[in-house]
Design a protein around this motif. Structure first.
Motif, PDB file in Angstrom:
ATOM      1  N   ILE A 173      66.905  58.721  61.982  1.00 42.89           N
ATOM      2  CA  ILE A 173      68.186  58.387  60.739  1.00 42.89           C
ATOM      3  C   ILE A 173      69.193  58.482  60.933  1.00 42.89           C
ATOM      4  CG2 ILE A 173      68.336  60.860  61.232  1.00 42.89           C
ATOM      5  CD1 ILE A 173      67.119  60.368  57.977  1.00 42.89           C
ATOM      6  N   ASP A 174      69.336  58.287  62.060  1.00 42.66           N
ATOM      7  CA  ASP A 174      71.039  57.374  62.380  1.00 42.66           C
ATOM      8  C   ASP A 174      70.881  55.203  62.685  1.00 42.66           C
ATOM      9  OD1 ASP A 174      72.719  59.850  62.162  1.00 42.66           O
ATOM     10  OD2 ASP A 174      72.006  59.993  64.078  1.00 42.66           O
ATOM     11  N   CYS A 175      69.465  55.597  62.228  1.00 43.23           N
ATOM     12  CA  CYS A 175      69.351  53.861  62.461  1.00 43.23           C
ATOM     13  C   CYS A 175      69.060  53.395  61.864  1.00 43.23           C
ATOM     14  CB  CYS A 175      67.560  53.818  63.572  1.00 43.23           C
ATOM     15  SG  CYS A 175      67.716  52.209  64.042  1.00 43.23           S
ATOM     16  N   THR A 176      70.590  52.396  61.117  1.00 40.94           N
ATOM     17  CA  THR A 176      70.095  51.278  59.973  1.00 40.94           C
ATOM     18  C   THR A 176      68.792  50.398  60.062  1.00 40.94           C
ATOM     19  OG1 THR A 176      72.373  50.494  60.773  1.00 40.94           O
ATOM     20  CG2 THR A 176      71.879  52.566  59.158  1.00 40.94           C
ATOM     21  N   MET A 177      69.099  49.596  61.467  1.00 47.28           N
ATOM     22  CA  MET A 177      68.302  48.566  61.433  1.00 47.28           C
ATOM     23  C   MET A 177      66.585  48.949  61.491  1.00 47.28           C
ATOM     24  SD  MET A 177      69.576  47.706  65.653  1.00 47.28           S
ATOM     25  CE  MET A 177      68.262  46.321  65.856  1.00 47.28           C
ATOM     26  N   VAL A 178      66.072  50.565  61.110  1.00 44.83           N
ATOM     27  CA  VAL A 178      64.587  50.764  60.688  1.00 44.83           C
ATOM     28  C   VAL A 178      64.494  50.129  59.366  1.00 44.83           C
ATOM     29  CG1 VAL A 178      63.341  53.040  60.435  1.00 44.83           C
ATOM     30  CG2 VAL A 178      64.794  52.531  62.513  1.00 44.83           C
ATOM     31  N   HIS A 179      65.513  51.277  58.356  1.00 37.84           N
ATOM     32  CA  HIS A 179      65.840  50.539  56.985  1.00 37.84           C
ATOM     33  C   HIS A 179      67.131  50.808  56.234  1.00 37.84           C
ATOM     34  CE1 HIS A 179      65.146  51.625  52.831  1.00 37.84           C
ATOM     35  NE2 HIS A 179      64.183  50.707  52.527  1.00 37.84           N
ATOM     36  N   PRO A 180      67.378  50.000  56.185  1.00 42.39           N
ATOM     37  CA  PRO A 180      69.334  50.105  56.030  1.00 42.39           C
ATOM     38  C   PRO A 180      70.057  51.432  55.225  1.00 42.39           C
ATOM     39  CG  PRO A 180      68.402  48.236  55.842  1.00 42.39           C
ATOM     40  CD  PRO A 180      67.480  48.851  55.804  1.00 42.39           C
ATOM     41  N   ASN A 195      63.546  73.873  50.410  1.00 44.52           N
ATOM     42  CA  ASN A 195      62.777  75.579  50.750  1.00 44.52           C
ATOM     43  C   ASN A 195      64.407  75.821  51.433  1.00 44.52           C
ATOM     44  OD1 ASN A 195      60.879  74.085  49.589  1.00 44.52           O
ATOM     45  ND2 ASN A 195      59.657  74.581  51.516  1.00 44.52           N
ATOM     46  N   GLN A 196      64.765  75.321  52.626  1.00 44.65           N
ATOM     47  CA  GLN A 196      65.581  76.420  53.045  1.00 44.65           C
ATOM     48  C   GLN A 196      66.878  76.377  52.680  1.00 44.65           C
ATOM     49  OE1 GLN A 196      64.939  75.637  57.289  1.00 44.65           O
ATOM     50  NE2 GLN A 196      62.971  75.719  56.557  1.00 44.65           N
ATOM     51  N   GLY A 197      67.433  75.523  51.753  1.00 42.90           N
ATOM     52  CA  GLY A 197      68.980  75.534  51.364  1.00 42.90           C
ATOM     53  C   GLY A 197      69.390  74.418  52.189  1.00 42.90           C
ATOM     54  N   LEU A 198      69.130  73.236  53.269  1.00 44.82           N
ATOM     55  CA  LEU A 198      69.645  72.906  54.079  1.00 44.82           C
ATOM     56  C   LEU A 198      71.039  72.008  53.366  1.00 44.82           C
ATOM     57  CD1 LEU A 198      67.218  72.585  56.668  1.00 44.82           C
ATOM     58  CD2 LEU A 198      68.818  74.472  56.174  1.00 44.82           C
ATOM     59  N   THR A 199      72.034  71.785  53.966  1.00 44.62           N
ATOM     60  CA  THR A 199      72.852  70.489  53.141  1.00 44.62           C
ATOM     61  C   THR A 199      72.183  69.662  54.194  1.00 44.62           C
ATOM     62  OG1 THR A 199      74.706  70.952  55.322  1.00 44.62           O
ATOM     63  CG2 THR A 199      75.020  71.850  53.599  1.00 44.62           C
ATOM     64  N   PRO A 200      72.562  68.035  53.967  1.00 43.78           N
ATOM     65  CA  PRO A 200      72.407  67.159  54.689  1.00 43.78           C
ATOM     66  C   PRO A 200      73.028  66.817  55.449  1.00 43.78           C
ATOM     67  CG  PRO A 200      73.203  66.512  52.269  1.00 43.78           C
ATOM     68  CD  PRO A 200      73.569  68.065  52.735  1.00 43.78           C
ATOM     69  N   GLU A 201      74.150  67.147  56.450  1.00 41.69           N
ATOM     70  CA  GLU A 201      74.160  67.638  57.455  1.00 41.69           C
ATOM     71  C   GLU A 201      73.417  68.200  58.214  1.00 41.69           C
ATOM     72  OE1 GLU A 201      76.585  68.508  54.636  1.00 41.69           O
ATOM     73  OE2 GLU A 201      77.489  65.634  54.490  1.00 41.69           O
ATOM     74  N   GLN A 202      72.965  69.488  58.052  1.00 40.62           N
ATOM     75  CA  GLN A 202      72.784  70.794  58.029  1.00 40.62           C
ATOM     76  C   GLN A 202      70.955  69.960  58.763  1.00 40.62           C
ATOM     77  OE1 GLN A 202      72.870  73.215  55.867  1.00 40.62           O
ATOM     78  NE2 GLN A 202      73.501  75.089  57.447  1.00 40.62           N
ATOM     79  N   THR A 203      70.581  68.916  57.847  1.00 41.13           N
ATOM     80  CA  THR A 203      69.047  68.088  58.017  1.00 41.13           C
ATOM     81  C   THR A 203      68.866  67.746  58.810  1.00 41.13           C
ATOM     82  OG1 THR A 203      68.765  68.547  55.264  1.00 41.13           O
ATOM     83  CG2 THR A 203      67.467  67.295  56.530  1.00 41.13           C
ATOM     84  N   ILE A 204      70.111  66.578  58.878  1.00 45.66           N
ATOM     85  CA  ILE A 204      69.677  65.470  59.876  1.00 45.66           C
ATOM     86  C   ILE A 204      70.799  66.111  61.233  1.00 45.66           C
ATOM     87  CG2 ILE A 204      71.782  63.897  60.514  1.00 45.66           C
ATOM     88  CD1 ILE A 204      72.349  63.314  57.619  1.00 45.66           C
ATOM     89  N   GLU A 205      71.135  67.503  61.483  1.00 49.90           N
ATOM     90  CA  GLU A 205      71.273  68.086  62.891  1.00 49.90           C
ATOM     91  C   GLU A 205      69.583  68.244  62.948  1.00 49.90           C
ATOM     92  OE1 GLU A 205      71.983  68.638  65.959  1.00 49.90           O
ATOM     93  OE2 GLU A 205      73.385  67.874  65.176  1.00 49.90           O
ATOM     94  N   LYS A 206      68.867  69.033  62.082  1.00 49.02           N
ATOM     95  CA  LYS A 206      67.461  69.688  62.095  1.00 49.02           C
ATOM     96  C   LYS A 206      66.755  68.070  62.700  1.00 49.02           C
ATOM     97  CE  LYS A 206      63.609  71.775  60.426  1.00 49.02           C
ATOM     98  NZ  LYS A 206      63.838  73.097  60.882  1.00 49.02           N
ATOM     99  N   ALA A 207      67.118  67.468  62.302  1.00 46.23           N
ATOM    100  CA  ALA A 207      66.007  66.100  62.402  1.00 46.23           C
ATOM    101  C   ALA A 207      66.748  65.557  63.885  1.00 46.23           C
ATOM    102  CB  ALA A 207      66.523  65.048  61.749  1.00 46.23           C
TER     103      ALA A 207
END
Length: 157
Positions: free
Chosen positions: A129-136, A109-121
């Motif tokens: 989102i950075d933890c591959t142990m949760v779900h690779p 909806n806001q036209g965010l890039t993946p990087e902006q979205t991950i930073e928002k998270a």
């Protein structure tokens, strides 16, 4: 509401919702509840929909399992989310699936890039989102979805 995090004006996420939180949600003006838990999950609240509807909240259960997370399922959930009265309280067991769905919706909806979205998270305290142990593959699927659909939404606009 304890443990709830507002992602956008219309989308708030939480882990497993309790009866008192549904009462609070109705009192503060939420209009819908989206439950991403599957009825076969441990701790699934069978009467949640009935309680929500008695409180005047529209209720929708769309099970989302991380191991079955794919583009078709996410697209269906995001499409159904569009039709729920806002604001919506989205929940799952621990808040991971609900947050991923809300962040994807916000990104598109806001036209965010993946990087902006991950930073928002991260700024909201969701570092899983950075933890591959949760779900690779969670992070990569998240990024791929935003890349594909943010571009197509930008073309349509």
């Amino acid at each position: 509401m304890n443990y709830a995090v507002q992602i956008t004006e219309d989308l708030t996420v939480i882990g497993q919702v309790r009866v008192e939180q549904l009462h609070q949600a109705a009192e503060v003006g939420f209009r819908s509840v989206l439950n991403l838990r599957s009825p076969d999950e441990l701790g699934f609240w069978q009467d949640e929909g009935q309680v929500a509807e008695r409180l005047g909240l529209q209720y929708l259960n769309l099970p989302l399992k991380l191991e079955l997370l794919d583009e078709v399922t996410v697209t269906e959930i995001l499409g159904r989310l569009d039709h729920l009265p806002k604001p919506v309280l989205i929940h799952c067991a621990a808040g991971m699936r609900s947050t991923a769905i809300a962040l994807l919706k916000a990104a598109l909806n806001q036209g965010l890039t993946p990087e902006q979205t991950i930073e928002k998270a991260r700024s909201l305290g969701f570092h899983y989102i950075d933890c591959t142990m949760v779900h690779p593959q969670l992070r990569q699927r998240f990024v791929d979805y935003i890349n594909k659909y943010a571009q197509s939404m930008a073309i349509a606009a």
